[in-house]
Design an enzyme around this catalytic site. Structure first.
Site, PDB file in Angstrom:
ATOM      1  N   SER A   1       0.870  -1.187   0.000  1.00  0.00           N
ATOM      2  CA  SER A   1       0.000   0.000   0.000  1.00  0.00           C
ATOM      3  C   SER A   1       0.900   1.228   0.000  1.00  0.00           C
ATOM      4  CB  SER A   1      -0.854   0.031   1.272  1.00  0.00           C
ATOM      5  OG  SER A   1      -0.071   0.470   2.375  1.00  0.00           O
ATOM      6  N   ASP A   2       0.368   2.377  -0.381  1.00  0.00           N
ATOM      7  CA  ASP A   2       1.139   3.600  -0.146  1.00  0.00           C
ATOM      8  C   ASP A   2       1.036   3.933   1.355  1.00  0.00           C
ATOM      9  OD1 ASP A   2       2.747   5.790  -0.436  1.00  0.00           O
ATOM     10  OD2 ASP A   2       1.668   6.643  -2.124  1.00  0.00           O
ATOM     11  N   TYR A   3       1.816   4.895   1.763  1.00  0.00           N
ATOM     12  CA  TYR A   3       2.010   5.252   3.174  1.00  0.00           C
ATOM     13  C   TYR A   3       0.678   5.508   3.896  1.00  0.00           C
ATOM     14  CZ  TYR A   3       5.017   7.295   6.828  1.00  0.00           C
ATOM     15  OH  TYR A   3       5.713   7.554   7.978  1.00  0.00           O
TER      16      TYR A   3
END
Ligand code: BGC
Length: 730
Positions: free
Chosen positions: A262-264
């Site tokens: 996932s992104d941050y």
């Protein structure tokens, strides 16, 4: 280890250990000894999470990496090593030109070499994975992250994304000196509404399939080991929890088999999007969608076990995700050598070695936008270098965290190294006195005051009056682009415009050098200078390369990877727009045509544009036959002439238009290009082979097709060329 041994290891893991593999922590959290207070506690992290986690973000330094890894392996119940990941975007300690600039070289092989070099350097510093390339197509210069993209064209985006993956990963990932690549951000992150960071993405199925997926497809095709989800929603569903997008499209249709991260904190952010009710439903949605690893967040570690116990998600999903993490670790050779050759001395040597490449690369990315009266290249005239970038060493763009400004070559140093006599002065602050640009870690605060600004301006006017030629070195502050760098009015900061006007009042012989992470709005700037060289953020050796180009030791050879809008109202702007039923050219008078009343519809500079120090001409484009069928090909040819007075290089570009199709096709699309270098007065015939593959496009259903009918071909030195011929595909 063998797959069988890896399986045995996997089977021995507890549920807690498997879920631990799906967690990535920031190095800062990981190093914490106190999980009762501070940011780790605020996030809901516990000491056990850190002891079992699968990966660490932003840990740097060979010695530190080795120490952390050794400690971690020792205490882990099954001695599983950590994956160390970080954003190595345009180089590492030695910074290369930003990706948008690299794409202006029209040489994907250059990017491949740069990424291979960055991988050698960063892996010697202890890293295993880079969050690069950013394969998002980007046509809106208000969006700050265009700097990290390859621009507006799907073919260029695909070519540069694939080249980056090949460069980072090399032929054999287990072999040291490489990094696993991570194509990002799936999907559509480069098309946020109105260029506003993280905003929703609404794309037609046709544009999504044909254009916006091209970069990700290329990453997967080149074997990118990881992909990252996007922060944004696509058609109302957050990408990080979208089963149709991730499980069906990315894994199913596009065949991605690697690790999806996932992104941050993007999984938890689905709550704010209004898509997940709470952390538990966010975890369920992301895992069901196919996200394997959660970047800095506790949805997975806190919730997955309970979700399995309650029967809401099958154990199989956790097993699949954890297996992919172990598989990547094994492919990187971490079970045999958890340090992968991390070595502080080797790292230093690589960083030093990469400076030569950094200098060569920078010169390939500059785009000469104007050269009236041939002020460039500079001769023996007395030049005054004026502006906040005349002596600056902050030339590395927003995503270079470790570039050392002390090692960066400024324009002044570059000019002096060539032995040229010149005067230098700052002339203006970068930004208005007191202005603050929030940074990734530290903010930029403009330290000049109104008084010092006035003094700088007076000095500049004096220096400009005394010089024959003024080289004005202006631009955006580096933190004005990059993530969180959206700008509603991407113009030159006001104090610099004031400087430009004041200098122009006393000396019209202005060569403007512009630094930026995006195309800036230049309508007001252009009339005030005679020459304009766009240098983006060129990296550690920027000043050396700029000096060489200014004094003609090298030629500017870059061609625009993004159109430059004439007005912000045109954004997003792409040469690949569809025709309307009322194009301006065909309805030249009256009001009922496409475009604007207060601005032309053409960009200020079209995609593909760039001048050289010589002049070029190209003869009529001809086809070797009128039609071709599947399995055959056709050859288009035109003659290219160097009609100037020096040896020079240019990029001849081929565009095609599918005149009538089941889905309207762009006015023209880049299909191929050739670099041409010729002596003054010389000419050569350049041929392009047109194949069925070039005529194909993805329909809204995701199926690739080429449709019979008329095609128009255009060849020339930018996307606006009118040098055309027609052919048929049967
Ligand atoms: C960015 C990603 C990046 C990640 C880790 C996020 O904010 O969107 O591109 O890889 O941070 O630094």
């Amino acid at each position: 280890m063998t797959e069988q041994a890896l399986r045995a290891l996997f089977d021995a893991l507890s549920q807690e250990e498997k879920i631990g593999q799906l967690l990535q922590l920031e190095a800062g959290f990981f190093a914490q000894s106190d999980f009762q207070t501070g940011p780790a506690a605020a996030l809901g992290l516990q000491a056990q999470d850190a002891a079992l986690c699968g990966s660490v973000l932003n840990l740097r330094g060979a010695e530190e990496a080795k120490a952390v890894q050794a400690r971690f392996i020792r205490q882990h119940p099954h001695h599983i090593p950590l994956l160390l990941m970080l954003d190595v975007i345009n180089g590492y300690e030695t910074a290369f030109p930003i990706p948008l600039a690299q794409a202006c070289s029209f040489r994907p092989e250059l990017t491949q070499a740069l990424c291979a070099a960055a991988a050698r350097e960063a892996s010697a510093d202890g890293l295993h994975v880079t969050f690069s390339p950013m394969a998002d197509l980007a046509a809106d210069c208000r969006w700050g992250r265009v700097m990290e993209s390859s621009g507006e064209d799907p073919l260029l985006c695909a070519a540069f994304s694939a080249a980056a993956v090949r460069g980072y990963q090399g032929d054999d990932l287990a072999h040291g000196g490489t990094l696993a690549a991570c194509g990002k951000h799936f999907a559509g992150y480069g098309a946020p509404l109105a260029g506003s960071e993280y905003a929703q993405v609404e794309l037609s199925p046709a544009a999504f399939q044909s254009d916006y997926l091209s970069g990700y497809r290329a990453c997967i095709g080149a074997g990118s080991r990881l992909m990252m989800t996007a922060f944004n929603t696509v058609d109302g569903i957050p990408a990080s929890g979208s089963k149709p997008l991730l499980r069906d499209l990315l894994r199913g249709q596009l065949g991605f088999e690697g690790l999806l991260i996932s992104d941050y904190s993007a999984i938890a952010e689905m709550i704010r999007h209004g898509y997940a009710e709470d952390r538990r439903s966010a975890a369920r949605l992301a895992l069901e969608a196919g996200v394997d690893m959660e970047m800095v967040g506790v949805c997975y570690v806190r919730e997955l076990d309970a979700l399995v116990r309650s029967g809401e998600i099958p154990q199989r999903l956790i097993d699949e995700a954890a297996w992919r993490v172990l598989k990547l670790k094994n492919d990187l050779g971490l079970f045999e050598d958890p340090y992968r050759g991390a070595d502080a001395e080797k790292f230093r040597a690589c960083a030093l070695e990469n400076r030569t490449l950094a200098a060569q690369a920078a010169a390939e990315t500059f785009v000469l936008l104007k050269n009236d009266g041939g002020l460039l290249p500079l001769g023996a005239q007395k030049a005054a270098f004026i502006g906040p970038y005349a002596e600056s060493r902050a030339l590395h763009g927003a995503w270079s965290f470790f570039c050392r400004e002390a090692d960066t070559v400024s324009i002044r140093q570059g000019v002096e190294a060539l032995g040229k006599a010149a005067a230098f002065c700052k002339g203006a602050p970068l930004l208005a006195p007191g202005a603050i640009i929030p940074g990734f870690s530290a903010d930029y605060v403009e330290s000049e005051t109104e008084e010092t600004q006035a003094t700088l301006l007076r000095e500049a006017v004096r220096a400009a009056s005394a010089a024959e030629t003024v080289v004005l070195c202006l631009g955006e502050q580096r933190l004005q682009s990059g993530e969180g760098g959206s700008r509603a009015e991407p113009v030159l900061p006001a104090p610099q415009m004031q400087l430009l006007r004041a200098v122009r009042d006393v000396n019209p012989n202005i060569v403007l050098i512009l630094f930026a992470g995006r195309p800036l709005l230049l309508r007001d700037v252009l009339p005030l200078c005679k020459s304009l060289l766009y240098v983006w953020f060129p990296g550690s050796m920027g000043g050396a390369a700029i000096a060489e180009v200014l004094y003609g030791e090298k030629e500017p050879v870059g061609r625009l990877s993004m159109s430059f809008p004439a007005s912000v109202g045109q954004c997003p702007i792409s040469y690949r727009a569809l025709n309307t039923g009322r194009p301006e050219a065909l309805v030249p008078t009256g009001r009922f045509h496409n475009g604007y009343q207060d601005c032309p519809s053409a960009p200020l500079f079209p995609f593909g544009f760039g001048l050289s120090y010589s002049a070029w001409q190209c003869g009529p484009l001809t086809a070797d036959r009128a039609a071709f069928a599947s399995g055959e090909h056709l050859v288009l040819t035109c003659t290219v002439r160097n009609i100037g007075r020096r040896k020079s290089s240019t990029v001849l570009q081929l565009y095609l238009q599918d005149v009538c199709a089941s889905v309207c096709r762009p006015r023209r699309e880049l299909k191929d290009w050739h670099h041409v270098t010729l002596a003054p007065g010389a000419e050569t015939a350049v041929s392009f082979e047109v194949t069925e593959r070039m005529l194909q496009f993805y329909g809204p259903d995701g199926a690739l097709r080429a449709e019979a009918g008329e095609f128009r071909a255009y060849a020339g030195f930018d996307s606006g060329t009118q040098n055309a011929c027609a052919f048929y595909f049967q």
